[in-house]
Write a protein that holds these residues in place. Sequence first.
Motif, PDB file in Angstrom:
ATOM      1  N   TYR A   6      15.056  -1.789  15.066  1.00 16.99           N
ATOM      2  CA  TYR A   6      16.604  -1.419  15.118  1.00 16.99           C
ATOM      3  C   TYR A   6      17.561  -2.186  15.979  1.00 16.99           C
ATOM      4  O   TYR A   6      16.874  -2.733  17.078  1.00 16.99           O
ATOM      5  N   THR A   7      18.566  -2.726  15.555  1.00 17.15           N
ATOM      6  CA  THR A   7      19.430  -3.720  16.406  1.00 17.15           C
ATOM      7  C   THR A   7      20.744  -3.018  16.178  1.00 17.15           C
ATOM      8  O   THR A   7      21.472  -2.547  15.232  1.00 17.15           O
ATOM      9  N   ASP A   8      21.542  -3.070  17.698  1.00 17.31           N
ATOM     10  CA  ASP A   8      22.862  -2.799  17.229  1.00 17.31           C
ATOM     11  C   ASP A   8      23.621  -3.776  18.233  1.00 17.31           C
ATOM     12  O   ASP A   8      24.763  -3.742  18.624  1.00 17.31           O
ATOM     13  N   ASN A   9      23.057  -5.169  18.420  1.00 22.25           N
ATOM     14  CA  ASN A   9      23.559  -6.018  18.855  1.00 22.25           C
ATOM     15  C   ASN A   9      23.555  -6.263  20.273  1.00 22.25           C
ATOM     16  O   ASN A   9      24.143  -7.133  21.138  1.00 22.25           O
ATOM     17  N   VAL A  10      23.119  -5.103  21.045  1.00 20.71           N
ATOM     18  CA  VAL A  10      22.824  -5.048  22.246  1.00 20.71           C
ATOM     19  C   VAL A  10      21.303  -4.591  22.771  1.00 20.71           C
ATOM     20  O   VAL A  10      21.109  -4.822  23.840  1.00 20.71           O
ATOM     21  N   PHE A  31      14.935  -6.959  11.154  1.00 22.34           N
ATOM     22  CA  PHE A  31      15.893  -6.311  11.625  1.00 22.34           C
ATOM     23  C   PHE A  31      16.677  -5.193  10.880  1.00 22.34           C
ATOM     24  O   PHE A  31      16.866  -5.643   9.641  1.00 22.34           O
ATOM     25  N   VAL A  32      17.060  -4.161  11.335  1.00 21.90           N
ATOM     26  CA  VAL A  32      17.864  -3.298  10.655  1.00 21.90           C
ATOM     27  C   VAL A  32      19.048  -2.572  11.557  1.00 21.90           C
ATOM     28  O   VAL A  32      18.583  -2.358  12.803  1.00 21.90           O
ATOM     29  N   ASN A  33      20.101  -2.271  11.044  1.00 18.36           N
ATOM     30  CA  ASN A  33      21.428  -2.161  11.925  1.00 18.36           C
ATOM     31  C   ASN A  33      21.666  -0.597  11.323  1.00 18.36           C
ATOM     32  O   ASN A  33      21.106  -0.030  10.398  1.00 18.36           O
ATOM     33  N   ALA A  34      22.745  -0.056  12.003  1.00 17.55           N
ATOM     34  CA  ALA A  34      22.831   1.530  11.621  1.00 17.55           C
ATOM     35  C   ALA A  34      23.528   1.336  10.227  1.00 17.55           C
ATOM     36  O   ALA A  34      23.285   2.360   9.492  1.00 17.55           O
ATOM     37  N   GLY A  40      20.667   3.212   3.207  1.00 22.96           N
ATOM     38  CA  GLY A  40      19.307   3.331   2.526  1.00 22.96           C
ATOM     39  C   GLY A  40      17.908   2.579   2.895  1.00 22.96           C
ATOM     40  O   GLY A  40      17.355   2.431   2.087  1.00 22.96           O
ATOM     41  N   ALA A  41      18.197   1.876   3.943  1.00 24.85           N
ATOM     42  CA  ALA A  41      17.292   0.886   4.426  1.00 24.85           C
ATOM     43  C   ALA A  41      15.627   1.393   4.643  1.00 24.85           C
ATOM     44  O   ALA A  41      14.797   0.889   4.350  1.00 24.85           O
ATOM     45  N   LEU A  42      15.800   2.772   5.074  1.00 29.52           N
ATOM     46  CA  LEU A  42      14.444   3.396   5.493  1.00 29.52           C
ATOM     47  C   LEU A  42      13.778   4.071   4.100  1.00 29.52           C
ATOM     48  O   LEU A  42      13.592   5.220   3.897  1.00 29.52           O
TER      49      LEU A  42
END
Length: 248
Positions: A6-10, A31-34, A40-42
Amino acid sequence: MTILIYTDNVSNNHVLYYALGRLRGKRNVFFVNANEILSGALTDDVDLLVMPGGASRYKSAKLNGQANQLIKDYVANGGKYLGICAGSYMACAMTYWAKGGPYEIVTPNELGFFSGSAIGPIEQFGEGDNYNSTKAYVTTLDYAGRDVPSLYLGGCLFEAPKTSSKPDNYQVLARFNDLADKPAAIITGDYGQGAWLLSSTHPEYDQEAVELLTFDVVGNDYQEFNQLTGAESLTLDLLDELLKQLAV
């Protein structure tokens, strides 16, 4: 194999990417973000979702609501969740950060894979003098009867609920050797058909990762790593064993 970080850029995910790539191959790590989770990435071909360190409130701000429900659905349907430091805090029912101090954060968490509490930082390792983290410290864990060094950066100890009509079905994988009562440092359990594993420390840091964070520059924001002792003992062996615990 597909591993999503997971990434949220921080979030602290760059070290994780290289560690997981070395252990399971870079071609398998993404990487996957919110926004992507909401889209539906999961899917059922994702073997592992890793929630990295950083500060859990930033992750929660993006994931609370539908995205967190999608994460829970993913695990309930057979997925695997690995929470590291902040990713562990947000997967406990309650967070207690720097309780009683000026940077106190006390909050419930939506994911709540573990119905107990995440309590940190551990004062013997680092002071809660900000909202985010502590200085780096190499601690020793009791893992499967072995002394295993691991990097601490403001993680929690896990405390089971004092009263519960339905106790968690969880297992303590590692305890803090450096603390008198040896509280839980790594725990794991089932959720539906899937599983979760929460690590207070950062098993993705080995000696090489720490060396790459030591700098001799003006205004060094990472100077605590220059002063870190025990980094030469850090390896990726613990992370590898945790991945195997999750069958990844």
